[in-house]
Design a protein around this motif. Structure first.
Motif, PDB file in Angstrom:
ATOM      1  N   GLU B  59       0.840  -1.203   0.000  1.00 57.82           N
ATOM      2  CA  GLU B  59       0.000   0.000   0.000  1.00 57.82           C
ATOM      3  C   GLU B  59       0.874   1.252   0.000  1.00 57.82           C
ATOM      4  N   TRP B  60       1.844   1.246   0.897  1.00 54.57           N
ATOM      5  CA  TRP B  60       2.733   2.398   1.020  1.00 54.57           C
ATOM      6  C   TRP B  60       3.490   2.636  -0.283  1.00 54.57           C
ATOM      7  N   ALA B  61       4.070   1.552  -0.815  1.00 52.85           N
ATOM      8  CA  ALA B  61       4.902   1.695  -2.009  1.00 52.85           C
ATOM      9  C   ALA B  61       4.071   2.168  -3.195  1.00 52.85           C
ATOM     10  N   GLU B  63       1.339   3.880  -3.197  1.00 50.58           N
ATOM     11  CA  GLU B  63       0.924   5.278  -3.046  1.00 50.58           C
ATOM     12  C   GLU B  63       2.100   6.235  -3.232  1.00 50.58           C
ATOM     13  N   LYS B  64       3.289   5.777  -2.828  1.00 47.60           N
ATOM     14  CA  LYS B  64       4.484   6.590  -3.070  1.00 47.60           C
ATOM     15  C   LYS B  64       4.712   6.725  -4.573  1.00 47.60           C
ATOM     16  N   LEU B  65       4.661   5.581  -5.265  1.00 54.91           N
ATOM     17  CA  LEU B  65       4.942   5.583  -6.703  1.00 54.91           C
ATOM     18  C   LEU B  65       3.949   6.438  -7.472  1.00 54.91           C
ATOM     19  N   THR B  66       2.691   6.386  -7.068  1.00 56.25           N
ATOM     20  CA  THR B  66       1.680   7.134  -7.813  1.00 56.25           C
ATOM     21  C   THR B  66       1.440   8.503  -7.196  1.00 56.25           C
ATOM     22  N   LYS B  67       2.273   8.850  -6.190  1.00 57.78           N
ATOM     23  CA  LYS B  67       2.205  10.177  -5.549  1.00 57.78           C
ATOM     24  C   LYS B  67       0.838  10.462  -4.943  1.00 57.78           C
ATOM     25  N   ARG B  68       0.235   9.447  -4.376  1.00 53.04           N
ATOM     26  CA  ARG B  68      -1.005   9.703  -3.633  1.00 53.04           C
ATOM     27  C   ARG B  68      -0.653   9.888  -2.167  1.00 53.04           C
ATOM     28  N   ASP B  69      -1.619  10.382  -1.374  1.00 55.01           N
ATOM     29  CA  ASP B  69      -1.383  10.471   0.070  1.00 55.01           C
ATOM     30  C   ASP B  69      -1.258   9.061   0.632  1.00 55.01           C
ATOM     31  N   THR B  70      -0.340   8.894   1.568  1.00 59.08           N
ATOM     32  CA  THR B  70      -0.200   7.569   2.166  1.00 59.08           C
ATOM     33  C   THR B  70      -1.374   7.302   3.093  1.00 59.08           C
ATOM     34  N   GLN B 110      -5.754  -0.795  -4.909  1.00 52.15           N
ATOM     35  CA  GLN B 110      -5.154   0.457  -5.388  1.00 52.15           C
ATOM     36  C   GLN B 110      -5.434   0.739  -6.858  1.00 52.15           C
TER      37      GLN B 110
END
Ligand code: SF4
Ligand code: SF4
Lengths: 429, 306
Positions: B59-61, B63-70, B110
């Motif tokens: 989930e974290w990765a 959201e990081k990759l797609t620049k969403r809020d964690t 996601q």
């Protein structure tokens, strides 16, 4: 069986319930707007330099949906201003420099009330408007078009908003006045059922009015569950009579009149003493207020002076609200005056004012389950944001009573009430 | 004095938050974890840990990759991880847990837009995926506390094939039989249900109707209704997965019908399908119907006129 509608359990925070109101010191200047009611503003009938006494009429009602305005102080008219300094809106207000003597207008005398028409004229002269927040002039409300069709008059003492205790104090301190108001209604309006509606968390008013109604059975007390928004008109009518107010209709269409208890007490005060509505009982509370209490405030007093009287505000004040925390309005500037509709002033510290950032809707349905009007706030939000107008219309945001339950309950902190209000406005266009 | 905030009403909030709700769900899942350790041993904890950690990391990765809020703070990924683990047998290779977590979080949750946007329950869909992809390891059930970890049949398999001896109703209730991690101990699951009800996280409607329909229909088909509700993933599914906010209806009647639909489908699959277990498929099918159920059971405005 008592039926109840949806709603939420809010914290009560009625910390000031035992605070009997104190009349506050008179401010040096008061600013009394000509529009403190729904409907047309009153016509200003004084000019700069006029010397005024307490209770003297300064604004003449402009038609039946308007209300008279009276001076709350004795002193001299300093200025007549035409724009509201805070909102910038066109609004005529009378600025009075007070003399601190509070001399009453000697022409004030109890009116003779022998018929229904006398009573209605008296109410009109009293300047009383709905003090529960709606501020609609009271005389037209009690001018029943077809009295035989009205069989319920509900005296609203529910006071379901957190913090607010001014109605509770009215029911305790002004019990005689309120009771004479109920007698007036009983005598002149001939409505079959007069019901005093009080939420269960107010044992003292319940006891007082149970005793009074036992002695003189012209009304009955209905104890209601403590649940917000119990004091909403539509909720009260349904919970007491089982009747549903249809969309776009008024309480009168289902045979009911709802009147706030403080409003009725003000009417009775005028009938007994001839003193019109010139001061408001205001609950002052919130974590940024040093000494929360109930205060009797002359109309037009700057809000900053009211807080000053309550020990002042703490440094961490972040938000000031007029009205309760569920439906009240934030005010940007403390110079604004106390008006007829002011019943609560809250000052929240930064911690209390903190609003979490909205996150994604998790479709829990809690906003639907808790909406007293059985609307679907989450769907209204969705249709509004996606600009689906037909879908939006079918969801009937226009029926929203703006109680705030949906936003209150949403675990994702979505500003649902705001979306529903915006949706309402968009459909009106 | 500070500048005063201007904001729309209401100015106070209830104390429910997304993360608070997820925390309650995690708490409600604890009894089943305890039961599972007692029944299947300590490898249980490894399976749960791997699923939870990989779900959170994916989930974290993503959201990081797609620049969403964690959003790992809202704990929903942790809930998915635990539920996925509860749907796996204790002998599952740990790398397969990681694959399952990937499917659940990345593919199902996601790629559809993250929390609140996915139409299917991530844990359920991942279980179905794993069942098809790793059929061998996914159907290797061990008999509890057999010294050499004998693999054997689950009660449902026994019922369907008629081969082998069914555990007693008490053993079924306590979970002393073969199955996946979280599903066997009815007692633990019911404790979790009670907690969720008390905390008002879920309503009674979906689980109770689901179980009631399975009970009634199984009896109508001549089966043993008590065994039917105590075996397989029925309670786990009914209490924890058919009540997933995002993928189940938002209205009371929607949830009612959702539960009933799951019940009917589960019995049909168990009776006529080639899989012994029908809970996952039933919930998935009802997930797909959820938007329609929401529309069909839309609240009628109070006093609204056409
Ligand atoms: S939609 Fe309107 S009436 Fe319904 S809960 Fe929200 S604010 Fe109240
Ligand atoms: S309460 Fe909030 S999170 Fe729940 S359905 Fe309504 S908008 Fe979505």
């Amino acid at each position: 069986m008592l039926k109840t509608l949806g709603g939420v359990r809010t914290p009560h925070k009625k910390g000031t319930a035992n605070s009997r109101e104190e009349p506050m010191a008179i401010s040096r200047f008061v600013t009394i707007p000509m529009s403190m009611h729904r409907g047309k503003p009153a016509k200003c009938i004084v000019k700069t330099g006029d010397v005024l006494k307490v209770g003297q009429k300064i604004g003449e009602a402009d038609g039946s949906d308007s209300a008279h305005i009276h001076s709350s102080v004795s002193g001299t008219v300093k200025d007549i201003i035409t724009t509201d300094p805070v909102t910038g809106k066109a609004q005529i207000s009378v600025v009075i420099e007070t003399d601190g003597l509070q001399t009453f207008d000697e022409t004030l005398a109890p009116p003779t009330v022998e018929t229904l028409d006398d009573l209605l004229v008296a109410i009109r002269n009293s300047g009383v408007v709905g003090l529960g927040g709606a501020v609609a002039p009271t005389a037209p409300k009690l001018t029943l078009r077809d009295p035989s069709k009205i069989d319920y008059l509900i005296v609203n003492g529910a006071e379901c908003e957190p913090y607010m205790t001014c109605d509770t104090r009215t029911m305790i301190d002004d019990r005689e006045l309120l009771w004479s108001g109920i007698r007036l209604i009983h005598r002149f309006l001939g409505i079959k059922n007069i019901v005093i509606a009080i939420e269960r968390n107010k044992p003292e008013p319940i006891r007082i009015f149970k005793e009074l109604t036992a002695k003189e059975p012209i009304a009955r007390v209905q104890v209601l569950p403590t649940k917000y928004p119990q004091g909403g008109k539509i909720n009260l009518i349904y919970n007491i009579t089982g009747r549903i107010v249809p969309e776009g209709k008024r309480p009168g269409d289902v045979g009911c009149v709802v009147i706030n208890c403080s409003t009725l007490a003000c009417v009775a005060r005028y009938v007994e003493t001839g003193v019109p509505l010139v001061a408001k009982r205001v609950t002052v509370d919130g974590s940024a207020v040093k000494k929360p209490r109930n205060v009797l405030v002359p109309l037009g007093t700057p809000i900053s002076d009211v807080f000053e009287y309550c020990g002042g505000l703490r440094d961490n004040v972040a938000k000031v609200i007029t009205g309760g925390p569920m439906m009240g309005i934030t005010i940007p500037d403390l110079h604004m005056p106390v008006v007829k509709s002011t019943n609560t002033l809250l000052a929240f510290s930064d911690k209390e004012a903190f609003a979490p950032k909205p996150s994604t809707c998790i479709m829990c349905g809690k906003c639907i389950a808790n909406c007293p009007m059985k609307l679907m706030p989450v769907e209204i939000q969705d249709a509004f944001l996606r600009e689906k107008t037909d879908r939006l219309r079918a969801l009937k945001p226009g029926m929203c009573v703006e109680c705030g339950c949906c936003s209150f309950t949403c675990p994702a902190s979505r500003p649902l009430t705001q979306y529903v209000k915006l949706a309402k406005a968009r459909l009106r266009e | 004095m500070n500048l005063l905030t201007v904001s729309p009403s209401p100015h106070i909030r209830g104390n429910e938050t997304t993360s608070g709700i997820m925390r309650d769900v995690l708490i409600a899942l604890i009894p089943a974890a305890v039961a599972s350790v007692i029944i299947f041993g300590f490898r249980t904890l490894a399976v749960i840990a791997v699923c939870v950690c990989s779900c959170a990391i994916f989930e974290w990765a993503f959201e990081k990759l797609t620049k969403r809020d964690t959003t790992i703070g809202d704990l929903s990924a942790a809930v998915t991880g635990v539920l996925l683990a509860y749907n796996l047998p204790v002998t599952i290779p740990l790398w397969q847990c990681v694959v399952g977590s990937f499917v659940a979080i990345v593919v199902i949750k996601q790629l559809f837009g993250g929390i609140g946007k996915n139409f299917a329950n991530p844990a359920i869909t991942a279980r179905i995926f794993m069942f098809l992809a790793f059929t061998g390891t996914m159907s290797r059930y061990i008999i509890p506390r057999s010294p050499d970890a004998v693999t054997g049949a689950t009660p449902l398999m026994i019922m369907q094939s008629g081969v082998g001896e069914l555990p007693s109703a008490l053993d079924l209730f306590l979970g002393n039989h073969g199955g996946v991690l979280g599903e066997t101990c009815a007692l633990a699951l019911i404790l979790g249900f009670a907690y969720l009800l008390i905390r008002r996280v879920i309503g009674w409607e979906t689980p109770v109707i689901y179980v009631a329909v399975v009970f009634a229909l199984t009896a109508a088909f001549g089966g043993n209704p008590v065994n039917a509700i105590l075996s397989g993933g029925l309670l786990l599914g009914a209490i924890f997965m058919a009540t997933d906010y995002v993928t189940a209806p938002m209205t009371f009647w929607g949830r009612f019908v959702f539960g009933a639909g799951c019940g009917v489908l589960t019995v049909i699959i168990r009776q006529f399908g080639s899989y012994p277990e029908g809970v996952s498929f039933s919930i998935l099918i009802m997930n797909i119907l959820t938007p329609y159920l929401n529309r069909l059971t839309a609240a009628k405005p109070f006093g609204g006129v056409k």
